[in-house]
Each structure stands twice: as structure tokens, then as C-alpha cells.
Design a protein around this motif. Structure first.
Motif: not given
Length: 153
Positions: A146-152, A86-99
Motif C-alpha cells: 500500500n505504501q508502494a502503490f503509485n498514486t502519481v 523491495t519492488i523494481q519495475n512493478d515486480k516484488i524482488t525481495n521480502v525480508e522479515i525485519s522484526d
């Protein structure tokens, strides 16, 4: 008598090698077939969510990462790991191992999400005895970033 002993040793060694090879190939095939399909389904969900978000504001254009929760996968010949970052304002705020589908225990790497939060990046210190899991975890976090990288912008 010695010739008979050598034949048994060769026969037993060959049988053990055949059983080991069959198990190894079966595991490799399951990992390589099942995991990419799993990853494609998650990428489709993520991409659809991004399309449905609508317009792009000026504030979003100046960010390195898009806000939201992104799923990444890391895999190797020992299995795979999925994480949600989870990313908010360019800061990683949460990381979970989902699988966690590795051949080792998940308990070896439970501290790595906290390390990502501390470092604000995918690089973590290698966990001794869980090198493959550590590398797959780093790859999964980097995939999500990489998926979160802002290409806009």
C-alpha cells in the motif's frame, strides 16, 4: 468436610483466573502501546524518502508501484511482524522479515517471503499452527505494498 473442599476449589480457581487475566492484560497493553509508535516512526522515514526523491518521470507514472524498499507492519493480539518489501519495475524482488515480535516461533513462517516472491502478492497459504503469524505477515506485506502503490499515474 465437603464445604471446605468446595471453598478451596473456588478460591484456587479464582486465583488462577486472576493471575491469567493480569498476564493477558499486561501483554495486550504492551502490544497496543509500543507497536503503533514503532510504525509511525517507520512511516515518517518512508514518507521523507519519497519527498526527497524529486521529480516524477513519465515511466514512473505508468507503474503500479513505486520502485524502492518499503516497510510494512502487521499486528494482532499475539504481537507484530515488520517486513521490508523491495519492488523494481512493478515486480516484488525481495521480502525480508525485519522484526518478529510474536508469541510464537519465527521458524514457523520463514518460508512465507519466498511464497510472496512466487505469487507476487501478499496472499500466502496459511501455515498450520501459526495462523496468527501468517495473517500478521500478510497484513505486513500488504501494508508495504500500500505504501508502494503509485498514486502519481
Amino acid at each position: 468436610m465437603k464445604k471446605t473442599d468446595k471453598k478451596w476449589i473456588i478460591l484456587c480457581s479464582t486465583a488462577v483466573a486472576a493471575v491469567y487475566s493480569a498476564g493477558y492484560l499486561t501483554t495486550e497493553n504492551q502490544v497496543s502501546i509500543e507497536q503503533p509508535i514503532h510504525q509511525v516512526a517507520k512511516n515518517i522515514q518512508t514518507n521523507n524518502k519519497a519527498v526527497n526523491d524529486g521529480s516524477v518521470s513519465n515511466a514512473q507514472k505508468n507503474k503500479l508501484y513505486k520502485d524502492g524498499t518499503f516497510t510494512g507492519t502487521g499486528m494482532n493480539r499475539r504481537g507484530s511482524i515488520d517486513v521490508m518489501v523491495t519492488i523494481q519495475n512493478d515486480k516484488i524482488t525481495n521480502v525480508e522479515i525485519s522484526d518478529f515480535a510474536m508469541h510464537y516461533s519465527e521458524s514457523d513462517i520463514v518460508g512465507l517471503p519466498d511464497e510472496v516472491l512466487k505469487n507476487q502478492g501478499a496472499r500466502v497459504i496459511n501455515v498450520s499452527g501459526a495462523t496468527y503469524s501468517t495473517e500478521a505477515f500478510e497484513d505486513a506485506v500488504q501494508d508495504a505494498l500500500n505504501q508502494a502503490f503509485n498514486t502519481v499515474g
